[in-house]
Design a protein around this motif. Sequence first.
Motif, PDB file in Angstrom:
ATOM      1  N   GLY A  46       0.793  -1.228   0.000  1.00 10.80           N
ATOM      2  CA  GLY A  46       0.000   0.000   0.000  1.00 10.80           C
ATOM      3  C   GLY A  46       0.822   1.272   0.000  1.00 10.80           C
ATOM      4  N   CYS A  47       0.651   2.076  -1.060  1.00  8.34           N
ATOM      5  CA  CYS A  47       1.285   3.396  -1.129  1.00  8.34           C
ATOM      6  C   CYS A  47       0.453   4.260  -2.074  1.00  8.34           C
ATOM      7  CB  CYS A  47       2.724   3.298  -1.637  1.00  8.34           C
ATOM      8  SG  CYS A  47       3.570   4.904  -1.649  1.00  8.34           S
ATOM      9  N   LEU A  48       0.225   5.510  -1.678  1.00  7.22           N
ATOM     10  CA  LEU A  48      -0.630   6.410  -2.471  1.00  7.22           C
ATOM     11  C   LEU A  48       0.149   7.289  -3.437  1.00  7.22           C
ATOM     12  CD1 LEU A  48      -3.015   7.697   0.346  1.00  7.22           C
ATOM     13  CD2 LEU A  48      -3.634   6.200  -1.553  1.00  7.22           C
ATOM     14  N   ARG A  49       1.456   7.270  -3.416  1.00  6.73           N
ATOM     15  CA  ARG A  49       2.201   8.326  -4.096  1.00  6.73           C
ATOM     16  C   ARG A  49       2.335   8.157  -5.602  1.00  6.73           C
ATOM     17  NH1 ARG A  49       4.358  11.893  -0.576  1.00  6.73           N
ATOM     18  NH2 ARG A  49       4.213  11.149   1.568  1.00  6.73           N
ATOM     19  N   GLU A  50       2.452   6.939  -6.080  1.00  5.84           N
ATOM     20  CA  GLU A  50       2.590   6.682  -7.523  1.00  5.84           C
ATOM     21  C   GLU A  50       3.780   7.430  -8.124  1.00  5.84           C
ATOM     22  OE1 GLU A  50      -1.065   7.108  -9.651  1.00  5.84           O
ATOM     23  OE2 GLU A  50      -2.258   6.628  -7.888  1.00  5.84           O
ATOM     24  N   CYS A  51       4.918   7.404  -7.470  1.00  2.15           N
ATOM     25  CA  CYS A  51       6.109   8.063  -8.013  1.00  2.15           C
ATOM     26  C   CYS A  51       6.456   7.467  -9.376  1.00  2.15           C
ATOM     27  CB  CYS A  51       7.308   7.853  -7.086  1.00  2.15           C
ATOM     28  SG  CYS A  51       7.061   8.391  -5.391  1.00  2.15           S
ATOM     29  N   PRO A  52       6.631   8.296 -10.422  1.00  5.38           N
ATOM     30  CA  PRO A  52       7.083   7.746 -11.712  1.00  5.38           C
ATOM     31  C   PRO A  52       8.390   6.989 -11.540  1.00  5.38           C
ATOM     32  CG  PRO A  52       6.341  10.007 -11.982  1.00  5.38           C
ATOM     33  CD  PRO A  52       6.378   9.741 -10.487  1.00  5.38           C
ATOM     34  N   SER A  53       8.475   5.818 -12.175  1.00  3.20           N
ATOM     35  CA  SER A  53       9.641   4.924 -12.090  1.00  3.20           C
ATOM     36  C   SER A  53       9.856   4.378 -10.690  1.00  3.20           C
ATOM     37  CB  SER A  53      10.925   5.613 -12.577  1.00  3.20           C
ATOM     38  OG  SER A  53      10.809   5.966 -13.924  1.00  3.20           O
ATOM     39  N   CYS A  54       8.794   4.325  -9.888  1.00  3.76           N
ATOM     40  CA  CYS A  54       8.866   3.648  -8.586  1.00  3.76           C
ATOM     41  C   CYS A  54       9.479   2.265  -8.761  1.00  3.76           C
ATOM     42  CB  CYS A  54       7.453   3.519  -8.004  1.00  3.76           C
ATOM     43  SG  CYS A  54       7.313   2.377  -6.610  1.00  3.76           S
ATOM     44  N   PHE A  55      10.359   1.874  -7.835  1.00  2.00           N
ATOM     45  CA  PHE A  55      11.026   0.571  -7.935  1.00  2.00           C
ATOM     46  C   PHE A  55      10.070  -0.578  -7.675  1.00  2.00           C
ATOM     47  CE2 PHE A  55      11.476  -1.082  -3.567  1.00  2.00           C
ATOM     48  CZ  PHE A  55      10.881  -0.028  -2.892  1.00  2.00           C
ATOM     49  N   ASN A  56       8.892  -0.289  -7.120  1.00  2.00           N
ATOM     50  CA  ASN A  56       8.033  -1.375  -6.644  1.00  2.00           C
ATOM     51  C   ASN A  56       6.549  -1.047  -6.826  1.00  2.00           C
ATOM     52  OD1 ASN A  56       7.311  -3.754  -5.430  1.00  2.00           O
ATOM     53  ND2 ASN A  56       7.758  -3.071  -3.335  1.00  2.00           N
ATOM     54  N   ASP A  58       4.075  -2.717  -7.772  1.00  2.42           N
ATOM     55  CA  ASP A  58       3.128  -3.740  -7.308  1.00  2.42           C
ATOM     56  C   ASP A  58       2.757  -3.539  -5.846  1.00  2.42           C
ATOM     57  OD1 ASP A  58       3.138  -4.890  -9.785  1.00  2.42           O
ATOM     58  OD2 ASP A  58       4.548  -6.488  -9.265  1.00  2.42           O
ATOM     59  N   SER A  59       3.472  -2.702  -5.155  1.00  4.75           N
ATOM     60  CA  SER A  59       3.175  -2.450  -3.741  1.00  4.75           C
ATOM     61  C   SER A  59       2.155  -1.328  -3.561  1.00  4.75           C
ATOM     62  CB  SER A  59       4.461  -2.073  -2.985  1.00  4.75           C
ATOM     63  OG  SER A  59       4.876  -0.759  -3.334  1.00  4.75           O
ATOM     64  N   TRP A  60       1.717  -0.678  -4.629  1.00  7.41           N
ATOM     65  CA  TRP A  60       0.838   0.478  -4.477  1.00  7.41           C
ATOM     66  C   TRP A  60      -0.553   0.109  -3.944  1.00  7.41           C
ATOM     67  CZ3 TRP A  60       1.684   3.527  -9.723  1.00  7.41           C
ATOM     68  CH2 TRP A  60       3.008   3.978  -9.758  1.00  7.41           C
ATOM     69  N   SER A  61      -1.098  -0.988  -4.404  1.00 10.23           N
ATOM     70  CA  SER A  61      -2.469  -1.347  -4.015  1.00 10.23           C
ATOM     71  C   SER A  61      -2.581  -1.579  -2.510  1.00 10.23           C
ATOM     72  CB  SER A  61      -2.903  -2.618  -4.751  1.00 10.23           C
ATOM     73  OG  SER A  61      -4.128  -3.069  -4.224  1.00 10.23           O
ATOM     74  N   SER A  89      10.147  -1.413   4.324  1.00 10.12           N
ATOM     75  CA  SER A  89      10.084  -0.734   3.041  1.00 10.12           C
ATOM     76  C   SER A  89       8.678  -0.931   2.485  1.00 10.12           C
ATOM     77  CB  SER A  89      11.175  -1.297   2.112  1.00 10.12           C
ATOM     78  OG  SER A  89      11.288  -0.550   0.929  1.00 10.12           O
ATOM     79  N   GLY A  90       8.488  -0.556   1.257  1.00 12.03           N
ATOM     80  CA  GLY A  90       7.104  -0.677   0.782  1.00 12.03           C
ATOM     81  C   GLY A  90       6.998  -0.623  -0.715  1.00 12.03           C
ATOM     82  N   GLY A  91       5.740  -0.051  -0.992  1.00 11.13           N
ATOM     83  CA  GLY A  91       4.718   0.467  -0.116  1.00 11.13           C
ATOM     84  C   GLY A  91       5.183   1.562   0.855  1.00 11.13           C
ATOM     85  N   GLU A  92       4.225   2.007   1.641  1.00  9.64           N
ATOM     86  CA  GLU A  92       4.514   3.042   2.626  1.00  9.64           C
ATOM     87  C   GLU A  92       4.397   2.456   4.027  1.00  9.64           C
ATOM     88  OE1 GLU A  92       5.608   6.368   2.831  1.00  9.64           O
ATOM     89  OE2 GLU A  92       5.633   5.549   4.866  1.00  9.64           O
ATOM     90  N   SER A 118      10.545   5.836   3.871  1.00 10.80           N
ATOM     91  CA  SER A 118       9.209   6.430   3.837  1.00 10.80           C
ATOM     92  C   SER A 118       9.134   7.484   2.743  1.00 10.80           C
ATOM     93  CB  SER A 118       8.875   7.078   5.183  1.00 10.80           C
ATOM     94  OG  SER A 118       7.599   7.704   5.110  1.00 10.80           O
ATOM     95  N   GLY A 119       7.965   7.563   2.092  1.00 13.08           N
ATOM     96  CA  GLY A 119       7.724   8.650   1.150  1.00 13.08           C
ATOM     97  C   GLY A 119       7.360   9.947   1.862  1.00 13.08           C
ATOM     98  N   PHE A 120       6.995   9.866   3.135  1.00 18.10           N
ATOM     99  CA  PHE A 120       6.751  11.065   3.941  1.00 18.10           C
ATOM    100  C   PHE A 120       8.087  11.676   4.355  1.00 18.10           C
ATOM    101  CE2 PHE A 120       2.839   8.607   4.859  1.00 18.10           C
ATOM    102  CZ  PHE A 120       1.879   9.580   4.611  1.00 18.10           C
ATOM    103  N   PRO A 148       9.809  11.084  -0.990  1.00 17.97           N
ATOM    104  CA  PRO A 148       9.444  10.227  -2.120  1.00 17.97           C
ATOM    105  C   PRO A 148      10.569  10.124  -3.142  1.00 17.97           C
ATOM    106  CG  PRO A 148       8.470  12.397  -2.383  1.00 17.97           C
ATOM    107  CD  PRO A 148       9.138  12.394  -1.028  1.00 17.97           C
ATOM    108  N   TYR A 149      10.506   9.110  -3.978  1.00 12.18           N
ATOM    109  CA  TYR A 149      11.468   8.984  -5.073  1.00 12.18           C
ATOM    110  C   TYR A 149      11.079   9.952  -6.186  1.00 12.18           C
ATOM    111  CZ  TYR A 149      13.922   7.182  -9.113  1.00 12.18           C
ATOM    112  OH  TYR A 149      14.705   7.067 -10.233  1.00 12.18           O
ATOM    113  N   LEU A 150      11.987  10.869  -6.538  1.00 15.34           N
ATOM    114  CA  LEU A 150      11.748  11.832  -7.617  1.00 15.34           C
ATOM    115  C   LEU A 150      12.662  11.481  -8.788  1.00 15.34           C
ATOM    116  CD1 LEU A 150      11.477  15.215  -5.633  1.00 15.34           C
ATOM    117  CD2 LEU A 150       9.644  13.663  -6.367  1.00 15.34           C
TER     118      LEU A 150
END
Length: 213
Positions: A46-56, A58-61, A89-92, A118-120, A148-150
């Motif tokens: 679970g993560c709400l950020r949807e960073c472009p090119s996130c390494f993971n 599949d963890s967003w849901s 790690s995550g996800g968040e 953390s993305g926070f 977050p990953y930018l």
Amino acid sequence: MIPTHSRINPYLTLMEIPPGYLNVMGYVDESEVNGPGCRAVIWVQGCLRECPSCFNPDSWSFEVNQLLSVETLVRRILSNPRNEGVTFSGGEPFWQAPALAAVAEQVKAEGLTVMAFSGFRLEELQSDYAPAGSKELLQALDILIDGPYLEAQAVTSPDSLVASRNQRVHVFNPALRDRMTWASDQMEVHIFQDGSRLVTGYRGNLVSDNLDV
Ligand code: SF4
């Protein structure tokens, strides 16, 4: 079109997780690319950020993947004497802060160190608007990598602890200051007895087919 997971209210799906349990995407022992030394790693779902090119991605849901109890995870971490710490790690991780704080407190009592990505930013986690349990989890951490990953600020140097320049390394435990030696561009492949594998590290995609704990 808005991705499906963005329409999910994380508070509603988080309520499906029983107290004392975590919604987990992946777990591995003896990682050397997710913090100082040899560490267990828990990737939460679970993560709400949807960073472009996130390494993971599949963890967003936030939908339930695998529910594991705090007790089960602590037992698994401590059962491997090579784990000198655990990394969240995550996800968040901070969306599941209360259960992670419980894991952290129990493994710290056995002498292990605890680190989280953390993305926070730290200031957000210290504010009144932080996810529930954030302050307790912060208090249990030895190291926090925040922000977050930018993609526009990506770092690929083998000397960098972070994946993008905006991210910060907070070392709360002075004993770990001289152990900041991992590199964000390393990757690691774990191959298990049943033939499943897990690839972790910034250039890897997490494969979550080893959740038998
Ligand atoms: S905060 Fe981390 S897990 Fe979440 S989308 Fe960004 S890089 Fe991915």
